[in-house]
Write a protein that holds these residues in place. Structure first.
Motif, mmCIF file in Angstrom:
data_model
loop_
_atom_site.group_PDB
_atom_site.id
_atom_site.type_symbol
_atom_site.label_atom_id
_atom_site.label_comp_id
_atom_site.label_asym_id
_atom_site.label_seq_id
_atom_site.Cartn_x
_atom_site.Cartn_y
_atom_site.Cartn_z
ATOM 1 N N SER A 44 0.816 -1.219 0.000
ATOM 2 C CA SER A 44 0.000 0.000 0.000
ATOM 3 C C SER A 44 0.847 1.266 0.000
ATOM 4 C CB SER A 44 -0.929 0.004 1.216
ATOM 5 O OG SER A 44 -0.175 -0.046 2.419
ATOM 6 N N THR A 77 -5.945 0.034 -1.361
ATOM 7 C CA THR A 77 -5.182 -1.195 -1.159
ATOM 8 C C THR A 77 -5.238 -1.659 0.290
ATOM 9 O OG1 THR A 77 -3.695 -0.453 -2.912
ATOM 10 C CG2 THR A 77 -2.938 -2.261 -1.528
ATOM 11 N N VAL A 78 -5.205 -0.712 1.239
ATOM 12 C CA VAL A 78 -5.205 -1.082 2.650
ATOM 13 C C VAL A 78 -6.494 -1.788 3.026
ATOM 14 C CG1 VAL A 78 -5.041 -0.194 5.000
ATOM 15 C CG2 VAL A 78 -3.674 0.835 3.184
ATOM 16 N N GLY A 79 -7.604 -1.381 2.447
ATOM 17 C CA GLY A 79 -8.883 -1.985 2.788
ATOM 18 C C GLY A 79 -9.070 -3.378 2.234
ATOM 19 N N SER A 104 -5.115 -7.163 3.607
ATOM 20 C CA SER A 104 -4.766 -7.168 5.020
ATOM 21 C C SER A 104 -3.446 -7.898 5.228
ATOM 22 C CB SER A 104 -5.877 -7.845 5.823
ATOM 23 O OG SER A 104 -6.027 -9.194 5.408
ATOM 24 N N ALA A 105 -3.049 -8.020 6.486
ATOM 25 C CA ALA A 105 -1.809 -8.737 6.788
ATOM 26 C C ALA A 105 -1.914 -10.200 6.373
ATOM 27 C CB ALA A 105 -1.486 -8.615 8.281
ATOM 28 N N GLY A 128 -3.939 -11.419 4.053
ATOM 29 C CA GLY A 128 -3.961 -11.468 2.595
ATOM 30 C C GLY A 128 -2.580 -11.281 1.997
ATOM 31 N N ILE A 178 1.403 -12.078 12.506
ATOM 32 C CA ILE A 178 0.252 -12.962 12.318
ATOM 33 C C ILE A 178 0.375 -14.104 13.327
ATOM 34 C CG2 ILE A 178 -0.917 -14.506 10.703
ATOM 35 C CD1 ILE A 178 -0.004 -12.700 8.459
#
Length: 337
Positions: free
Chosen positions: A145, A166-168, A171-172, A174, A253
Motif C-alpha cells: 500500500s 489497497t489497505v482496505g 490485510s496482513a 492477505g 500474524i
C-alpha cells in the motif's frame, strides 16, 4: 652278489578335489563336507553400537536435564492459544498451496507454450520469485500500500471505472497468503513442467494419431503419468511451505511460531515453548508425509500391478502370523495329558 633293500611303500595322499571352474556344473553332494562360516562385520556392529550409545545419551539428557522443563511443555502443548495458532498455520499452508499450484500450473503451461512471449514471461516470473528470499517477499507485499494507494479497473493507460484502496483489501493475512502463493508458484511451475516433460513424447504422438483431442490427451494420458514424477517433489514443497509459514511472524500474524514467541516473551520459558512448536511441526509434517504415501500409492496403480503393502497391512499380516504360530502351540499343549 649284492642284496638290495626295498624302502617301505609310503601311502599316497588323497588327491584334493578339483575346484570347479566358472561355468561348470556343481554337484550338491560335493558341498556336503564344506564348513559354513558366517560373514562377520565387526565394523558394522561397532558403528551400530556407537550410534545406540549416542541415542541413549541423548534420550537420557531429555529425561533428566531440568533445562527442558517438561512441566511447562505439558502445560502449553494443548493450550487454546497454541491450538488456535496451529489452525492459522494450517490455514496459511492450505491457501498458499492452493494459490501456488494453481499459479504454478498456469506458468508451467506458459513455459511449455509455443509462444515466445509467453515462454519469456513465465521464465522471468520463475527467475525473479526463485531469486528473492521468502521473508523479503512477505515484507514487500505487506508494504504494497506504500507503493500503490489505490487499485482500479478500466482501460489500460486510460480512464478507470472503479477504484478501491489497497489497505482496505490487502490485510496482513492477505499479504501473507499472496507472498506465500507467489513464492510457491515459481517452484510449483518447475515441478509441474518437469513432470510433464518426463512423459515420453511418443505417448502424445500416439494419442494424436488416434485422433484424441488435446485436452483429453493431457487429462487422461499425460497427467496420470506425470503425477508419479510430480507428487514427491510437490509433497516436499508442501512440507517446506508448512514450515515456511513460520516466517510470517515478521507480519505479526498469530501462527504457531509467532504465538510461542509471544508466550515465552511473557513467561521467559524459551526452551520448553520452542519444544512445543518443534513437536507440533513434527506431528503436522508426519501427517502430511502419511498422506503423501497413500496419494503416491494411488497414482502408482498404472505402473505397479501389485503395489507394496501399506504399513497397516504389514502390521495386520504380522499380527496374523503371530496368532497362527501361537494356535498350533496351544493345541499341542492342550492335547498332552
Amino acid at each position: 652278489m649284492t642284496a638290495t633293500t626295498e624302502s617301505p611303500a609310503v601311502p599316497e595322499a588323497p588327491a584334493a578335489p578339483a575346484r570347479p571352474r566358472a561355468g561348470d556344473a556343481v554337484d550338491l553332494d560335493d558341498l556336503d563336507g564344506l564348513r559354513t562360516v558366517p560373514a562377520r562385520h565387526p565394523w558394522r556392529w561397532g558403528a551400530g553400537i556407537a550410534a545406540l550409545v549416542v541415542v541413549a545419551q541423548f534420550a537420557h539428557g531429555l529425561a533428566t536435564n531440568p533445562g527442558w522443563d517438561w512441566a511447562t511443555f505439558r502445560l502449553y502443548f494443548t493450550a487454546d492459544t497454541i491450538l488456535q495458532a496451529i489452525g492459522r498455520t494450517l490455514e496459511l499452508t492450505a491457501y498458499g498451496t492452493l494459490l501456488g499450484f494453481l499459479l504454478g500450473a498456469g506458468v508451467a503451461a506458459m513455459r511449455l507454450s509455443r509462444s515466445t512471449i509467453l515462454r519469456s514471461i513465465a521464465w522471468a516470473y520463475v527467475w525473479v520469485f526463485r531469486s528473492i528470499p521468502l521473508i523479503v517477499q512477505l515484507v514487500f507485499w505487506f508494504n504494497l500500500s506504500y507503493l500503490y494507494k489505490r487499485f482500479g479497473f478500466g482501460i489500460p493507460f486510460g480512464p478507470t471505472f472503479g477504484e478501491f484502496e489497497t489497505v482496505g483489501v490487502l490485510s496482513a493475512l492477505g499479504a501473507a497468503v499472496l507472498g506465500l502463493g507467489m513464492h510457491q508458484g515459481a517452484f510449483a511451475a518447475e515441478i509441474i513442467r518437469g513432470g510433464i516433460i518426463a512423459v515420453d513424447a511418443g505417448q502424445r504422438e500416439a494419442a494424436a494419431a488416434l485422433g484424441i483431442p488435446r485436452l483429453r490427451q493431457a487429462w487422461r494420458i499425460v497427467l496420470p503419468q506425470a503425477m508419479r514424477g510430480i507428487l514427491p517433489a510437490a509433497a516436499n514443497e508442501l512440507i517446506s511451505l508448512l514450515k515456511g509459514t513460520s516466517v510470517v511472524y515478521v507480519m505479526a500474524i498469530g501462527e504457531l511460531f509467532y504465538q510461542t514467541q509471544v508466550i515465552y516473551g511473557r513467561t521467559g520459558r524459551v526452551v520448553p515453548l520452542l519444544m512445543v512448536a518443534t513437536v507440533w511441526y513434527v506431528v503436522l509434517t508426519t501427517v502430511l508425509s502419511i498422506g503423501q504415501y497413500y496419494v503416491e500409492r494411488f497414482f502408482a496403480r498404472g505402473a505397479q500391478r501389485t503395489p507394496p503393502p501399506t504399513p497397516l497391512q504389514r502390521l495386520r499380516t504380522f499380527v496374523e502370523g503371530l496368532r497362527a504360530r501361537s494356535q498350533p502351540a496351544a493345541r499341542t499343549s492342550g492335547g498332552q495329558p
